[in-house]
Design an enzyme around this catalytic site. Structure first.
Site, PDB file in Angstrom:
ATOM      1  N   HIS A   1       0.856  -1.203   0.000  1.00  0.00           N
ATOM      2  CA  HIS A   1       0.000   0.000   0.000  1.00  0.00           C
ATOM      3  C   HIS A   1       0.890   1.250   0.000  1.00  0.00           C
ATOM      4  CE1 HIS A   1      -4.037   1.795   1.231  1.00  0.00           C
ATOM      5  NE2 HIS A   1      -3.226   2.824   1.338  1.00  0.00           N
TER       6      HIS A   1
ATOM      7  N   GLY B   1      -3.569  15.798  -2.268  1.00  0.00           N
ATOM      8  CA  GLY B   1      -4.494  16.450  -3.180  1.00  0.00           C
ATOM      9  C   GLY B   1      -5.835  16.786  -2.561  1.00  0.00           C
ATOM     10  N   GLU B   2      -6.044  16.370  -1.312  1.00  0.00           N
ATOM     11  CA  GLU B   2      -7.366  16.583  -0.706  1.00  0.00           C
ATOM     12  C   GLU B   2      -7.517  17.973  -0.094  1.00  0.00           C
ATOM     13  OE1 GLU B   2      -7.488  13.089   1.806  1.00  0.00           O
ATOM     14  OE2 GLU B   2      -8.674  12.007   0.325  1.00  0.00           O
TER      15      GLU B   2
ATOM     16  N   TYR C   1     -10.602   5.595  -4.769  1.00  0.00           N
ATOM     17  CA  TYR C   1     -11.568   5.398  -3.681  1.00  0.00           C
ATOM     18  C   TYR C   1     -12.967   5.039  -4.197  1.00  0.00           C
ATOM     19  CZ  TYR C   1      -8.784   7.353   0.245  1.00  0.00           C
ATOM     20  OH  TYR C   1      -7.870   7.583   1.233  1.00  0.00           O
TER      21      TYR C   1
ATOM     22  N   HIS D   1      -6.000  -0.261   6.981  1.00  0.00           N
ATOM     23  CA  HIS D   1      -6.119   0.837   7.970  1.00  0.00           C
ATOM     24  C   HIS D   1      -6.936   0.371   9.180  1.00  0.00           C
ATOM     25  CE1 HIS D   1      -4.687   3.120   4.603  1.00  0.00           C
ATOM     26  NE2 HIS D   1      -5.858   3.396   4.073  1.00  0.00           N
TER      27      HIS D   1
ATOM     28  N   ARG E   1      -6.864   2.144  12.704  1.00  0.00           N
ATOM     29  CA  ARG E   1      -7.012   3.604  12.754  1.00  0.00           C
ATOM     30  C   ARG E   1      -7.906   4.067  13.898  1.00  0.00           C
ATOM     31  NH1 ARG E   1      -8.867   5.350   7.202  1.00  0.00           N
ATOM     32  NH2 ARG E   1      -8.468   7.386   8.109  1.00  0.00           N
TER      33      ARG E   1
ATOM     34  N   ASP F   1       1.307   2.756   3.795  1.00  0.00           N
ATOM     35  CA  ASP F   1       0.530   3.911   3.312  1.00  0.00           C
ATOM     36  C   ASP F   1       1.489   5.057   2.961  1.00  0.00           C
ATOM     37  OD1 ASP F   1      -1.681   5.363   2.535  1.00  0.00           O
ATOM     38  OD2 ASP F   1      -2.412   5.748   4.562  1.00  0.00           O
TER      39      ASP F   1
ATOM     40  N   SER G   1      -0.922  11.285   2.325  1.00  0.00           N
ATOM     41  CA  SER G   1      -0.959  12.296   3.377  1.00  0.00           C
ATOM     42  C   SER G   1      -0.698  11.590   4.693  1.00  0.00           C
ATOM     43  CB  SER G   1      -2.273  13.056   3.374  1.00  0.00           C
ATOM     44  OG  SER G   1      -3.336  12.193   3.116  1.00  0.00           O
TER      45      SER G   1
HETATM   46 ZN    ZN Z   1      -6.193   4.521   2.333  1.00  0.00          ZN
END
Ligand code: ZN
Length: 378
Positions: free
Chosen positions: A61, A69-70, A130, A224, A227, A281, A285
């Site tokens: 990942h 970019g968010e 996504y 994730h 999290r 990841d 970000s």
């Molecule tokens: Zn993710």
């Protein structure tokens, strides 16, 4: 052509004691307590008596073209330098787009994977972003997986996240059908790699899909899962029912649970770490939803090291979560994920005292030595 690693203490990932390893071209040719090549082969010889040898890490990942970019165009993260992966002991990587299927493309992802291959690593990608339907190269997930060599699954498809498209059960079923069939036709894993967000329903959409259909549980890799605490509880249940779970390295928020802590819990519960994997990841970000910093692929090695050195967890078991277990989930085993005769010569050597990367061999090429990255000629 030939390299001989002398007197290395080997973890295959199982502990195998002091061994010599002979590499021929890009494969492991021989492993035994004493190999003498002086009479027959011109081998490059390294004395590795102060090092442990592990299979090269596999990170499934990584935002190889850059995530982010968010927060608008200024927050777009640039492509990942191969040197970052090499310094982190990673020899096999799966590149993903993430949320942004506009600023980044599948074509760009594929080309970056090829560029990492040229740097001496082994790179794959998933197809998609996504949302559902996901972005693809050929217009279909099925065709991408079936005919594009590097595409081994669909992902990262988001569920339970305000950034997801909240795919319905039917949409997820259609996606799973495309992935599994593409995998069968192309002889790939055909996994669906699922980004699970902080949303209310957590893993439930996946559990509902599995209850209503006959897809093999092994084809789903939700990630994730550390999290937040509720999600990790769901993950434990899902794992006890035979599911694979992927944890994200570098988790250090109040809501989340760090990878070493998750692994400790799984081992102490007697569940073990089979079907448990860890990924970085990286180059997305930052960890913990911090949108300001860039996540590092080194988090994977750091969490491995902490789990072994600070939490005192058994090295072979922890090592499997970043090598053999990942290779099995992605159907790259036994070429990847182990040190054995016939496997790819992907070997990470770490200092015995420091437990830090000293040497990295990937497909038979030395890419890191004495902690310095060595570029191979193109
Ligand atoms: Zn993710």
């Amino acid at each position: 052509m030939f390299k001989l690693l002398k007197n290395v203490e080997l973890y295959t990932p199982e502990y195998a004691g002091k061994q010599d390893i002979l590499i021929a071209f890009d494969k492991i040719a021989q492993i035994s307590e004493s190999i003498d090549t002086s009479m027959s082969l011109q081998a490059e010889i390294r004395d590795c008596s102060d090092m442990f040898a592990f299979p090269g890490f596999i990170d499934q990942h990584v935002h190889i073209t850059g995530g982010g970019g968010e927060q608008g165009p200024k927050s777009i993260i640039g492509p990942l330098d191969a040197a970052e992966l090499i310094k982190a002991g990673i020899t096999t990587v799966v590149g993903i787009l993430g949320d942004d299927g506009v600023g980044k493309s599948m074509q760009g992802l594929l080309m970056k994977a090829r560029s990492l291959d040229a740097d001496g690593l082994t790179a794959y990608t998933y197809t998609g972003n996504y949302g559902v339907p996901p972005v693809t190269i050929t217009g279909r997930v099925l065709t991408d997986i079936a005919i594009i060599d590097k595409v081994i699954g669909a992902g990262e498809i988001a569920i339970s996240d305000f950034r997801s498209s909240y795919p319905t059960r039917d949409e997820l079923a259609k996606l799973a059908h495309e992935a599994v069939t593409g995998g069968m036709l192309g002889r790939k894993a055909g996994v669906v790699h699922l980004h699970v967000g902080d949303g209310k329903s957590g893993l439930q959409p996946l559990v509902d899909l599995l209850e209503a259909t006959d897809f093999p549980v092994s084809m789903f890799v939700p990630t994730h899962l550390n999290r937040n605490k509720n999600l990790f509880e769901q993950a434990l249940q899902y794992h006890s029912n035979g599911g694979s779970i992927d944890l994200t390295a570098g988790e250090n928020t109040d809501d989340g649970i760090s990878v070493p802590e998750c692994l400790s819990r799984l081992i102490n519960m007697g569940t073990g770490l089979e079907n448990v994997t860890v990924s970085s990841d990286g180059n997305g970000s930052g960890a913990g939803d911090s949108q300001t910093e860039v996540g590092s692929v080194m988090a994977l090695f750091n969490d491995f090291r902490t789990a072994v050195m600070d939490n005192g967890l058994p090295l072979p078991q922890v090592l499997k979560t970043v090598t053999e277990n990942v290779a099995r989930v992605l159907k790259l085993y036994p070429a990847k994920g182990r040190i054995a005769v016939g496997s790819d010569a992907d070997i990470l050597m770490v200092g015995k005292a420091s437990l830090m990367p000293e040497m990295l061999i990937s497909r038979g090429n030395i890419l890191l030595e004495g902690g310095n990255v060595i570029s191979i000629p193109n």
